[in-house]
Design an enzyme around this catalytic site. Structure first.
Site, PDB file in Angstrom:
ATOM      1  N   ASP A  67      75.404  45.607  92.731  1.00 51.08           N
ATOM      2  CA  ASP A  67      74.632  45.875  91.517  1.00 51.08           C
ATOM      3  C   ASP A  67      74.374  44.582  90.749  1.00 51.08           C
ATOM      4  O   ASP A  67      74.891  43.522  91.108  1.00 51.08           O
ATOM      5  CB  ASP A  67      75.321  46.930  90.637  1.00 51.08           C
ATOM      6  CG  ASP A  67      76.759  46.568  90.266  1.00 51.08           C
ATOM      7  OD1 ASP A  67      77.222  45.469  90.621  1.00 51.08           O
ATOM      8  OD2 ASP A  67      77.421  47.401  89.618  1.00 51.08           O
ATOM      9  N   ASN A 136      83.295  55.013  82.307  1.00 52.12           N
ATOM     10  CA  ASN A 136      82.575  56.290  82.308  1.00 52.12           C
ATOM     11  C   ASN A 136      82.459  56.822  83.737  1.00 52.12           C
ATOM     12  O   ASN A 136      81.614  57.665  84.024  1.00 52.12           O
ATOM     13  CB  ASN A 136      81.178  56.113  81.704  1.00 52.12           C
ATOM     14  CG  ASN A 136      80.371  55.061  82.450  1.00 52.12           C
ATOM     15  OD1 ASN A 136      80.850  54.484  83.430  1.00 52.12           O
ATOM     16  ND2 ASN A 136      79.159  54.803  81.996  1.00 52.12           N
ATOM     17  N   HIS A 138      81.344  55.196  86.287  1.00 46.58           N
ATOM     18  CA  HIS A 138      80.226  54.714  87.102  1.00 46.58           C
ATOM     19  C   HIS A 138      80.758  53.974  88.334  1.00 46.58           C
ATOM     20  O   HIS A 138      81.853  53.425  88.328  1.00 46.58           O
ATOM     21  CB  HIS A 138      79.229  53.864  86.304  1.00 46.58           C
ATOM     22  CG  HIS A 138      79.682  52.523  85.864  1.00 46.58           C
ATOM     23  ND1 HIS A 138      79.049  51.815  84.863  1.00 46.58           N
ATOM     24  CD2 HIS A 138      80.698  51.720  86.282  1.00 46.58           C
ATOM     25  CE1 HIS A 138      79.651  50.660  84.696  1.00 46.58           C
ATOM     26  NE2 HIS A 138      80.655  50.565  85.539  1.00 46.58           N
ATOM     27  N   GLU A 143      75.236  55.481  86.995  1.00 51.24           N
ATOM     28  CA  GLU A 143      75.751  55.901  85.701  1.00 51.24           C
ATOM     29  C   GLU A 143      75.871  57.424  85.632  1.00 51.24           C
ATOM     30  O   GLU A 143      75.342  58.139  86.499  1.00 51.24           O
ATOM     31  CB  GLU A 143      74.783  55.417  84.612  1.00 51.24           C
ATOM     32  CG  GLU A 143      74.768  53.898  84.419  1.00 51.24           C
ATOM     33  CD  GLU A 143      75.943  53.401  83.591  1.00 51.24           C
ATOM     34  OE1 GLU A 143      77.090  53.476  84.065  1.00 51.24           O
ATOM     35  OE2 GLU A 143      75.712  52.924  82.468  1.00 51.24           O
TER      36      GLU A 143
HETATM   37  C1  GLP Z   1      81.017  47.147  86.173  1.00 49.94           C
HETATM   38  C2  GLP Z   1      80.187  47.087  87.452  1.00 49.94           C
HETATM   39  C3  GLP Z   1      80.867  47.789  88.600  1.00 49.94           C
HETATM   40  C4  GLP Z   1      82.345  47.620  88.457  1.00 49.94           C
HETATM   41  C5  GLP Z   1      82.797  48.445  87.287  1.00 49.94           C
HETATM   42  C6  GLP Z   1      84.253  48.283  86.921  1.00 49.94           C
HETATM   43  O1  GLP Z   1      80.223  47.233  85.056  1.00 49.94           O
HETATM   44  N1  GLP Z   1      78.843  47.557  87.318  1.00 49.94           N
HETATM   45  O2  GLP Z   1      80.370  47.324  89.827  1.00 49.94           O
HETATM   46  O3  GLP Z   1      82.997  48.028  89.631  1.00 49.94           O
HETATM   47  O4  GLP Z   1      81.966  48.210  86.156  1.00 49.94           O
HETATM   48  O5  GLP Z   1      84.494  47.007  86.429  1.00 49.94           O
HETATM   49  P1  GLP Z   1      85.946  46.408  86.202  1.00 49.94           P
HETATM   50  O6  GLP Z   1      86.532  46.231  87.565  1.00 49.94           O
HETATM   51  O7  GLP Z   1      85.699  45.102  85.495  1.00 49.94           O
HETATM   52  O8  GLP Z   1      86.699  47.390  85.383  1.00 49.94           O
END
Ligand code: GLP
Length: 242
Positions: A67, A136, A138, A143
């Site tokens: 992403d 959330n 995602h 989302e």
């Molecule tokens: C981010 C990314 C994801 C990621 C998730 C968790 O915003 N879009 O690809 O896996 O949220 O992030 P983190 O590992 O920093 O909690």
């Protein structure tokens, strides 16, 4: 679904790195899709070490970026490209021709989606994906409101993502849109790894793993995949009902 609970984030990273290393040895030429974000960063350091020591050869693999924040590119601190190139691809000296990642600076985002969809199709689909989970639920930027049959697409980011996103951008300027590999492409993977670490993830992990399977909780959609393995440290697993 198999749920693995490790003592702490270090043990978690070691276990996931072992799992991916075994996959690399057994599946040269396969396409892997790795999340940016904080959770998997230790995994990537360990994989880069295994590559440098000759235990695995990451240059036998293909990679697709999961992403990106729309409006950000290589040179922007906090962009997924920057995080993945500096924290993994370039650390392991992976040949750039083996990697395709969204360019969040392209004015034509449909073209970006088409390029990523074609790359995934041409490589025979994603063979292994290593995912984090947002606050959330995602996955990538799929989302809440996610659908299981989506391909690469652009999405307006929801309020939780915008809020949590401030941790990646000290300026406080969090882009309002994201671009992501779709749920269908993730669900079709031979191996899906979902990682979470820390007590802040405990409630959303419980919702994703033990709540209703619904697009409102995107990570719950992963449970329909037979080959989903979930990797948690004990803090992230704390709210699960045994
Ligand atoms: C981010 C990314 C994801 C990621 C998730 C968790 O915003 N879009 O690809 O896996 O949220 O992030 P983190 O590992 O920093 O909690």
């Amino acid at each position: 679904m198999t749920v693995n609970v490790l003592n702490d984030s270090t043990a978690l990273a070691e276990a996931v790195a072992e799992k991916i290393a075994a996959f690399v040895k057994a599946n040269p030429g396969a396409l892997m899709c790795f999340a940016a974000g904080d959770t998997p960063q230790k995994v990537y350091l360990l994989l880069a070490d295994k590559h440098k020591s000759g235990e695995i050869d990451l240059n036998t693999m293909w990679f697709v970026g999961l992403d990106e924040w729309v409006g950000l590119g290589n040179d922007d601190t906090g962009s997924c490209r920057q995080v993945m190139y500096s924290g993994f691809y370039d650390l392991a000296a992976i040949d750039h021709s083996r990697i395709l990642a969204f360019d969040g600076l392209d004015e034509n985002l449909d073209r970006q989606c088409q390029m990523i969809d074609k790359w995934i199709t041409d490589k025979g689909g994603i063979a292994l994906t290593a995912l984090g989970i947002g606050m959330n639920a995602h996955v990538g930027f799929n989302e809440p409101g996610a659908v299981a049959d989506s391909l690469a697409h652009v999405v307006a980011l929801d309020d939780t993502t915008l809020n949590v996103g401030k941790k990646y951008f000290p300026s406080g300027n969090v882009p309002g849109k994201g671009i992501t590999v779709g749920m269908a492409q993730l669900l079709a993977a031979n191996e899906l790894l979902l990682m979470a670490s820390g007590e802040c993830k405990a409630e959303i992990v419980k919702k994703a793993l033990q709540g209703k399977i619904t697009g409102a909780v995107p990570a719950s959609l992963l449970r329909v995949a037979a080959n989903l393995t979930v990797w948690l440290d004990s803090a992230a697993a704390a709210a699960l009902v045994k």
